[in-house]
Design a protein around this motif. Structure first.
Motif, PDB file in Angstrom:
ATOM      1  N   ILE A 135      11.145   8.459  11.556  1.00  0.00           N
ATOM      2  CA  ILE A 135      11.293   9.625  12.434  1.00  0.00           C
ATOM      3  C   ILE A 135      12.324   9.257  13.485  1.00  0.00           C
ATOM      4  CG2 ILE A 135      10.130  11.339  13.868  1.00  0.00           C
ATOM      5  CD1 ILE A 135       7.516  10.646  12.580  1.00  0.00           C
ATOM      6  N   SER A 136      13.583   9.149  13.061  1.00  0.00           N
ATOM      7  CA  SER A 136      14.643   8.790  13.995  1.00  0.00           C
ATOM      8  C   SER A 136      15.802   9.736  13.747  1.00  0.00           C
ATOM      9  CB  SER A 136      15.069   7.336  13.776  1.00  0.00           C
ATOM     10  OG  SER A 136      15.720   7.209  12.532  1.00  0.00           O
ATOM     11  N   GLN A 137      16.878   9.534  14.486  1.00  0.00           N
ATOM     12  CA  GLN A 137      18.000  10.451  14.294  1.00  0.00           C
ATOM     13  C   GLN A 137      18.799  10.119  13.033  1.00  0.00           C
ATOM     14  OE1 GLN A 137      18.324  13.154  15.820  1.00  0.00           O
ATOM     15  NE2 GLN A 137      20.300  13.828  15.054  1.00  0.00           N
ATOM     16  N   ARG A 138      18.706   8.885  12.570  1.00  0.00           N
ATOM     17  CA  ARG A 138      19.450   8.508  11.363  1.00  0.00           C
ATOM     18  C   ARG A 138      18.651   8.779  10.102  1.00  0.00           C
ATOM     19  NH1 ARG A 138      23.092   3.165  11.255  1.00  0.00           N
ATOM     20  NH2 ARG A 138      25.023   4.301  11.557  1.00  0.00           N
ATOM     21  N   THR A 139      17.351   8.692  10.191  1.00  0.00           N
ATOM     22  CA  THR A 139      16.488   8.984   9.052  1.00  0.00           C
ATOM     23  C   THR A 139      15.430   9.952   9.520  1.00  0.00           C
ATOM     24  OG1 THR A 139      16.812   6.740   8.252  1.00  0.00           O
ATOM     25  CG2 THR A 139      15.014   7.971   7.290  1.00  0.00           C
ATOM     26  N   THR A 140      15.513  11.184   9.025  1.00  0.00           N
ATOM     27  CA  THR A 140      14.616  12.208   9.557  1.00  0.00           C
ATOM     28  C   THR A 140      13.563  12.610   8.536  1.00  0.00           C
ATOM     29  OG1 THR A 140      16.059  13.973   8.792  1.00  0.00           O
ATOM     30  CG2 THR A 140      16.447  13.159  11.007  1.00  0.00           C
ATOM     31  N   VAL A 141      13.316  11.747   7.550  1.00  0.00           N
ATOM     32  CA  VAL A 141      12.475  12.186   6.431  1.00  0.00           C
ATOM     33  C   VAL A 141      11.096  12.668   6.866  1.00  0.00           C
ATOM     34  CG1 VAL A 141      13.664  10.929   4.607  1.00  0.00           C
ATOM     35  CG2 VAL A 141      11.878   9.780   5.909  1.00  0.00           C
ATOM     36  N   LEU A 142      10.504  12.044   7.877  1.00  0.00           N
ATOM     37  CA  LEU A 142       9.163  12.465   8.291  1.00  0.00           C
ATOM     38  C   LEU A 142       9.176  13.291   9.570  1.00  0.00           C
ATOM     39  CD1 LEU A 142       6.961   9.314   7.534  1.00  0.00           C
ATOM     40  CD2 LEU A 142       7.519  11.233   6.058  1.00  0.00           C
ATOM     41  N   GLY A 143      10.349  13.556  10.094  1.00  0.00           N
ATOM     42  CA  GLY A 143      10.405  14.391  11.293  1.00  0.00           C
ATOM     43  C   GLY A 143      11.636  14.083  12.125  1.00  0.00           C
ATOM     44  N   ASN A 185       0.823  -1.221   0.000  1.00  0.00           N
ATOM     45  CA  ASN A 185       0.000   0.000   0.000  1.00  0.00           C
ATOM     46  C   ASN A 185       0.852   1.265   0.000  1.00  0.00           C
ATOM     47  OD1 ASN A 185      -2.435   1.235  -0.230  1.00  0.00           O
ATOM     48  ND2 ASN A 185      -3.155   0.768   1.845  1.00  0.00           N
ATOM     49  N   ILE A 186       1.858   1.267  -0.849  1.00  0.00           N
ATOM     50  CA  ILE A 186       2.755   2.418  -0.904  1.00  0.00           C
ATOM     51  C   ILE A 186       2.017   3.681  -1.344  1.00  0.00           C
ATOM     52  CG2 ILE A 186       4.683   3.356  -2.227  1.00  0.00           C
ATOM     53  CD1 ILE A 186       6.047   0.685  -1.898  1.00  0.00           C
ATOM     54  N   ILE A 187       1.048   3.505  -2.210  1.00  0.00           N
ATOM     55  CA  ILE A 187       0.266   4.668  -2.653  1.00  0.00           C
ATOM     56  C   ILE A 187      -0.342   5.378  -1.450  1.00  0.00           C
ATOM     57  CG2 ILE A 187      -1.693   3.103  -3.141  1.00  0.00           C
ATOM     58  CD1 ILE A 187      -1.086   6.405  -4.946  1.00  0.00           C
ATOM     59  N   ASN A 188      -0.804   4.597  -0.492  1.00  0.00           N
ATOM     60  CA  ASN A 188      -1.412   5.172   0.710  1.00  0.00           C
ATOM     61  C   ASN A 188      -0.378   5.942   1.522  1.00  0.00           C
ATOM     62  OD1 ASN A 188      -3.597   5.540   2.553  1.00  0.00           O
ATOM     63  ND2 ASN A 188      -2.646   4.003   3.888  1.00  0.00           N
ATOM     64  N   PHE A 189       0.841   5.401   1.578  1.00  0.00           N
ATOM     65  CA  PHE A 189       1.912   6.095   2.289  1.00  0.00           C
ATOM     66  C   PHE A 189       2.182   7.457   1.649  1.00  0.00           C
ATOM     67  CE2 PHE A 189       6.407   7.270   2.228  1.00  0.00           C
ATOM     68  CZ  PHE A 189       6.677   7.395   3.582  1.00  0.00           C
ATOM     69  N   ILE A 190       2.403   7.446   0.333  1.00  0.00           N
ATOM     70  CA  ILE A 190       2.770   8.701  -0.340  1.00  0.00           C
ATOM     71  C   ILE A 190       1.628   9.703  -0.223  1.00  0.00           C
ATOM     72  CG2 ILE A 190       3.489   9.734  -2.534  1.00  0.00           C
ATOM     73  CD1 ILE A 190       4.747   7.084  -3.299  1.00  0.00           C
ATOM     74  N   ASP A 191       0.412   9.205  -0.446  1.00  0.00           N
ATOM     75  CA  ASP A 191      -0.759  10.068  -0.384  1.00  0.00           C
ATOM     76  C   ASP A 191      -0.898  10.706   0.999  1.00  0.00           C
ATOM     77  OD1 ASP A 191      -3.272  10.975  -1.622  1.00  0.00           O
ATOM     78  OD2 ASP A 191      -4.190   9.788  -0.028  1.00  0.00           O
ATOM     79  N   LYS A 192      -0.694   9.906   2.020  1.00  0.00           N
ATOM     80  CA  LYS A 192      -0.833  10.399   3.386  1.00  0.00           C
ATOM     81  C   LYS A 192       0.244  11.434   3.717  1.00  0.00           C
ATOM     82  CE  LYS A 192      -1.286   8.731   8.127  1.00  0.00           C
ATOM     83  NZ  LYS A 192      -1.373   7.576   9.015  1.00  0.00           N
ATOM     84  N   GLN A 193       1.480  11.151   3.301  1.00  0.00           N
ATOM     85  CA  GLN A 193       2.570  12.076   3.624  1.00  0.00           C
ATOM     86  C   GLN A 193       2.442  13.389   2.858  1.00  0.00           C
ATOM     87  OE1 GLN A 193       4.023  11.309   6.252  1.00  0.00           O
ATOM     88  NE2 GLN A 193       3.124   9.264   6.142  1.00  0.00           N
ATOM     89  N   LEU A 194       1.848  13.314   1.654  1.00  0.00           N
ATOM     90  CA  LEU A 194       1.750  14.532   0.848  1.00  0.00           C
ATOM     91  C   LEU A 194       0.807  15.567   1.463  1.00  0.00           C
ATOM     92  CD1 LEU A 194       1.842  13.207  -2.827  1.00  0.00           C
ATOM     93  CD2 LEU A 194       3.520  14.674  -1.704  1.00  0.00           C
ATOM     94  N   VAL A 195      -0.088  15.119   2.350  1.00  0.00           N
ATOM     95  CA  VAL A 195      -0.885  16.115   3.062  1.00  0.00           C
ATOM     96  C   VAL A 195      -0.332  16.320   4.474  1.00  0.00           C
ATOM     97  CG1 VAL A 195      -2.979  15.674   1.732  1.00  0.00           C
ATOM     98  CG2 VAL A 195      -2.571  14.386   3.835  1.00  0.00           C
ATOM     99  N   GLY A 196       0.832  15.728   4.753  1.00  0.00           N
ATOM    100  CA  GLY A 196       1.478  15.903   6.061  1.00  0.00           C
ATOM    101  C   GLY A 196       2.869  16.480   5.863  1.00  0.00           C
ATOM    102  N   PRO A 197       3.886  15.741   6.316  1.00  0.00           N
ATOM    103  CA  PRO A 197       5.251  16.264   6.254  1.00  0.00           C
ATOM    104  C   PRO A 197       5.755  16.548   4.834  1.00  0.00           C
ATOM    105  CG  PRO A 197       5.135  14.279   7.607  1.00  0.00           C
ATOM    106  CD  PRO A 197       3.809  14.437   6.980  1.00  0.00           C
ATOM    107  N   TYR A 198       5.133  15.926   3.842  1.00  0.00           N
ATOM    108  CA  TYR A 198       5.620  16.114   2.472  1.00  0.00           C
ATOM    109  C   TYR A 198       4.807  17.105   1.670  1.00  0.00           C
ATOM    110  CZ  TYR A 198       8.979  12.291   2.887  1.00  0.00           C
ATOM    111  OH  TYR A 198      10.045  11.516   3.249  1.00  0.00           O
ATOM    112  N   THR A 199       4.110  17.998   2.349  1.00  0.00           N
ATOM    113  CA  THR A 199       3.338  19.016   1.636  1.00  0.00           C
ATOM    114  C   THR A 199       4.216  19.732   0.612  1.00  0.00           C
ATOM    115  OG1 THR A 199       2.152  19.306   3.698  1.00  0.00           O
ATOM    116  CG2 THR A 199       1.754  20.944   2.002  1.00  0.00           C
ATOM    117  N   ARG A 200       5.497  19.871   0.963  1.00  0.00           N
ATOM    118  CA  ARG A 200       6.379  20.610   0.067  1.00  0.00           C
ATOM    119  C   ARG A 200       6.627  19.891  -1.257  1.00  0.00           C
ATOM    120  NH1 ARG A 200       9.540  18.342   4.128  1.00  0.00           N
ATOM    121  NH2 ARG A 200      11.486  17.329   3.499  1.00  0.00           N
ATOM    122  N   PHE A 201       6.294  18.613  -1.328  1.00  0.00           N
ATOM    123  CA  PHE A 201       6.499  17.893  -2.597  1.00  0.00           C
ATOM    124  C   PHE A 201       5.230  17.833  -3.440  1.00  0.00           C
ATOM    125  CE2 PHE A 201       9.709  15.664   0.186  1.00  0.00           C
ATOM    126  CZ  PHE A 201      10.802  16.285  -0.374  1.00  0.00           C
TER     127      PHE A 201
END
Lengths: 211, 386, 360
Positions: B51-59, A63-79
């Motif tokens: 979300i860890s110190q080695r991989t911070t991609v999500l925070g 379900n990678i699509i779900n991961f990308i979709d979810k992050q794009l409205v969260g921490p990955y808004t910038r992408f």
């Protein structure tokens, strides 16, 4: 719960109002948070190319699509912009080269297409605003994160990737107190039988465990 | 409200600041310990790789947060870009109580005698600013020992023949090798090298009232679920606070050191947890905010005597920064060598730290910490099919 | 003037009346109607609803279990309002909703209604240990500092951390609950090992009279069993729980085929090197190797459900040992008759006849 009268009134109005919201809720254009249905098809096919299912599960199972979709409205808004511009560029390139949508292409054809994309060899006319190999790397990275990251972020359903690697999750990990024999003995006065040092700090005496 | 004048300010509650704050507080001085992050615990992000110190991609599990602590990167062509702490080019160090010591892999190396006199040994090196230290190993030896016993190191004191002389053994016995460590150790012995267990700041037995490590794979880059990893956050900082002399102010960023006419520090200006400007005066200011932030704070503290920043009249502040550079090699083995016994790194050789022909300096060789799956997915054998 | 006030009051009362009728009506409708038309029309709830509809519990309406949320009381009202508020406030997403610990414990009381037997087994056993029982255990706390990981197996639904539960976090004590009202709450509620919404039918009871059937190769039909994993805030089905490799020195132990073993071993787990008998591991080695935990233990109570006598009743076939009087201790790993560990060579040097002194 400590709720004030104002909270209560707000809650009542929301609760009664919510009944009227239902038709609005069911009228979603897409089941995804960010992607349109069409965009999602492209991303699903793309991710499945990166992590194809074989004897082990692939990108779609995870379900990678779900991961990308979810992050794009969260921490990955910038992408968001990159995806919004990049996906049509993929589709336009596929249309020009094969007269088909990317997800309709044969598996091998898709692979060839993506090799070209990574090298930056897709028709340049569609890639004026987005760097094709940059977008390739971004999606590759996001697919890997979705496949190997924790399911709480939307991908890696049931830890499929961990199972593929034969990595225990949840970790089978016993109670620590049984680990060493030392830990079962009663607590000594201080570690290694050393004297507890008493330090007189102003106003109080505190204990520190060191020599 | 105006802050009461105190004896000492310590800027940064990390590896250095925590120790200093404890020493000052125990000596009876009133101390304020500033930290721009907060308390980071295992429960915040547990074993979440992304979300860890080695991989911070999500925070950033250990701070700083994206909202408050952005950096401006200036490129060689003069152009600038704002980067977030979660982005790679930020070069993030942890920012929380204990900082790096909460999430580190926790190897506890001492310098070797030679490391203090590199210029004497290797001579002047063109294009470098290599110098000898003004102190020697033996000046530091008692401090090493004190730190090892107070914070807690597990190791074998006489297993490394290249180790500088030491007065006392480690407080805890060493960790046993994992499968990979055994394999490498045997191989190293066959090559005539001298493998030994890496000294580690983790409890191999119950120590200081905290439990023994149970060897999870997710160790480096993560907080410890059982509090077995020894850092300043669970040793010296709590001790300092218990004296009643040390006040820890979290989520406060020190912006400037105030200097008087004679160039003496009189206190600091800082932004509190509500991002309000505040002033704290003190007799003494200790800056222990790690390489980058310390330099930035000094450069930001301009005064009549120091128009280019505190202590920067020779333009050396913030120069010669050295990152955490290390190189690695990976190979495919015929048999399974992974046995899931964390944290991975456990075996080292110090045969190549010095005295390598035609090479300036050298380094220890260790097996690597367990790379979590996403991080590992970036490693591919050369020429491997994509 | 007086008339005016009277009229105003009447109008106000009328408005209030109409509002109450409309509101009350819609609210009653909400609670009584088919969930597909109400709760489950929210996309957060629909996955749960779908699973429920195909589960053994599909004949039991939402109302029966989610009483707190679906009653007409004030409490239910604020719960629902909160859900709506959260929904409207945050970006719409399809993630499943989570129950709070309070709701989990409340729902457990509903389980009791039908599963009385299991409940009474559980309440009588160590698996019903309360917070004070687990976290104020002086012997344990003096041996090992309380830490974050405690909540992996006890109190997995608790929203805070161990540091919010107990003080002081030290090996010295004396310890006390920070919030006394938690002291008697259960730390391992039904939902620690059961999913109420899970596809499948009620499980078929195994033939307990036939130990062989229980010991080997029995396929579990009960999809409701699974571990609630605190870190991920989801249940892991038995199928998704890993089968650990357990070692007896250097030999790999034949672990029980019963998938429920995978659940038990999550908490009754070995230390990192996975040696049988290390830490809290009870994986049988020796003569009992491969036997499922459930062969001898009733899972809710953890009590023995089968006695030694059941399999080894015939003295003549059992090295002339009377298992009914034998010291079958299992607590101490060093015990020669440790039921989880006992091996042929514990009594026999080689071959079956040269018997060592038989340990009774």
């Amino acid at each position: 719960m400590n709720s004030t009268r104002r909270d209560f009134i707000r809650q009542i109005s929301l609760a009664s109002g919510s009944i009227m919201f239902i038709p609005a809720c069911s009228g979603y254009g897409s089941v995804w948070r960010f992607f349109t249905e069409a965009e999602a098809k492209t991303v699903i096919a793309f991710a499945e190319q990166i992590i194809p299912a074989d004897k082990d599960p692939g990108a779609t199972d995870a379900n990678i699509i779900n991961f990308i979709d979810k992050q794009l409205v969260g921490p990955y808004t910038r992408f968001q912009e990159m995806y919004r511009k990049g996906i049509p560029a993929i589709e336009n390139s596929a249309q020009k080269l094969f007269q088909k949508a990317f997800h309709e292409l044969g598996f091998e054809v898709q692979t060839g297409f993506m090799v070209q994309m990574e090298k930056g060899e897709l028709p340049e006319e569609f890639w004026q605003e987005t760097n094709q190999s940059g977008f390739f790397r971004l999606m590759l990275d996001h697919a890997m994160q979705g496949f190997y990251g924790s399911p709480r972020h939307g991908g890696n359903t049931n830890y499929v990737s961990y199972k593929m690697m034969k990595l225990d999750y949840p970790h089978v990990m016993g109670q620590n107190r049984y680990v060493s024999k030392c830990a079962q003995q009663p607590l000594p006065a201080s570690p290694q039988g050393r004297e507890k040092e008493l330090i007189n700090a102003p106003g109080q005496t505190i204990e520190i465990y060191y020599s | 409200m105006k802050n009461k004048h105190i004896n000492a300010i310590v800027v940064g509650a990390g590896a250095g600041g925590g120790v200093v704050a404890k020493e000052l507080a125990l000596a009876g001085l009133s101390v304020v310990l500033f930290e721009r992050g907060g308390w980071a615990t295992y429960d915040d992000h547990d074993d979440d790789e992304l979300i860890s110190q080695r991989t911070t991609v999500l925070g950033n599990a250990f701070g700083p947060d994206n909202k408050r602590y952005r950096r401006v990167v200036q490129y060689n062509d003069g152009s600038t870009q704002i980067v977030l702490p979660t982005e790679g080019s930020y070069s993030n160090n942890a920012a929380c109580v204990g900082s790096g010591t909460v999430s580190y892999g926790a190897m506890a190396w001492r310098f070797m005698e030679q490391d203090f006199k590199l210029k004497t040994i290797y001579g002047h090196i063109e294009g470098s600013t290599l110098e000898d230290w003004p102190i020697s190993y033996f000046d530091l030896e008692p401090c090493y020992e004190k730190a090892e016993w107070e914070i807690g190191v597990a190791g074998e004191h006489n297993a490394n023949p290249f180790c500088a002389p030491r007065q006392k053994p480690y407080p805890m016995p060493p960790f046993s090798y994992n499968r990979e460590g055994n394999l490498l150790s045997d191989a190293a012995k066959r090559l005539g090298l001298h493998p030994f267990p890496i000294p580690m700041l983790r409890n191999s037995i119950r120590y200081n009232g905290r439990p023994a490590c149970y060897r999870m794979r997710s160790c480096v880059g993560f907080a410890c679920p059982v509090n077995a990893k020894c850092g300043t956050h669970n040793t010296v900082i709590p001790t300092a606070i218990r004296t009643g002399n040390c006040e820890l102010r979290t989520h406060c960023q020190v912006a400037e050191i105030m200097l008087d006419e004679k160039g003496r520090a009189t206190g600091v200006k800082y932004f509190d947890e509500n991002h309000q400007g505040q002033i704290q005066t003190a007799d003494l200011v200790v800056v222990s905010a790690a390489a980058i932030e310390t330099a930035r704070l000094l450069l930001n503290s301009k005064s009549k005597l120091f128009p280019n920043g505190a202590g920067n009249n020779n333009d050396w502040v913030g120069r010669n920064l050295q990152g955490h550079a290390y190189t690695g090699a990976a190979g495919l083995m015929k048999d399974e060598v992974y046995d899931d016994v964390g944290p991975g790194a456990c075996m080292a050789v110090c045969d190549f730290n010095h005295g390598n022909k035609d090479i300036i300096g050298g380094g220890a060789l260790c097996n690597e910490f367990t790379a979590m799956p996403y991080l590992f997915s970036k490693m591919r054998p050369p020429g491997a099919k994509k | 003037m007086k008339n005016n006030i009277f009229r105003n009051v009447i109008i106000l009362l009328l408005i209030l009346f109409v509002v109450l009728i409309v509101f009350g009506g819609s609210y009653t409708y909400w609670n009584a109607a088919n969930p597909e038309k109400t709760c489950a029309s929210c996309h957060e709830i629909s996955p749960s609803h779908q699973t429920w509809a195909s589960s053994a519990h599909s004949q039991i309406t939402c109302f029966k279990c989610h009483g707190t949320a679906l009653s007409n009381g004030l409490h239910s009202f604020s719960e629902k309002a909160n859900m709506v508020f959260t929904h409207v406030k945050s970006a719409p997403h399809r993630d499943e909703i989570r129950m709070s610990e309070e709701q989990i414990l409340e729902t457990m009381q509903r389980c009791k209604g039908c599963h009385e037997n299991e409940y009474s087994n559980w309440i009588a056993s160590g698996h019903s240990a309360s917070y004070s029982h687990i976290f104020l255990d002086e012997k344990h706390n003096a041996t090992e500092q309380l830490n974050f990981d405690c909540l992996r197996c006890h109190g997995m639904f608790y929203a805070g951390t161990t540091y919010d539960l107990v003080e002081p976090i030290s090996v010295e004590g004396p310890w006390k609950m920070k919030d006394e009202s938690r002291a008697d709450l259960a730390t391992i509620p039904c939902m620690a090992c059961h999913k109420i919404h899970s596809r499948g039918m009620p499980s078929v009871r195994p033939d307990y009279a036939n130990p062989g059937y229980i010991f080997y190769g029995r396929v579990v039909q009960n999809n409701s069993i699974g571990l609630y994993v605190r870190n991920e805030e989801i249940h892991f089905d038995l199928a998704n729980l890993p089968t650990p490799v357990i070692l007896n020195d250097t030999d790999t132990v034949q672990t029980p085929n019963d998938p429920v073993y995978r659940l038990c071993v999550q908490c009754h787990a070995p230390s990192v090197r996975h040696q049988a008998g290390s830490s809290d591991d009870k994986t049988p080695t020796g003569v009992h190797e491969g036997i499922s935990c459930r062969a001898c233990h009733e899972p809710h109570s953890n009590f023995q459900r089968n006695s030694c006598d059941k399999c080894h009743g015939d003295k003549s076939k059992n090295c002339k040992l009377d298992v009914r009087t034998m010291n079958t201790t299992y607590i101490s790993p060093e015990s020669p008759n440790n039921i989880h560990r006992v091996a042929c060579q514990d009594c026999h040097d080689d071959g079956r006849n040269s018997s060592k002194s038989v340990k009774q």
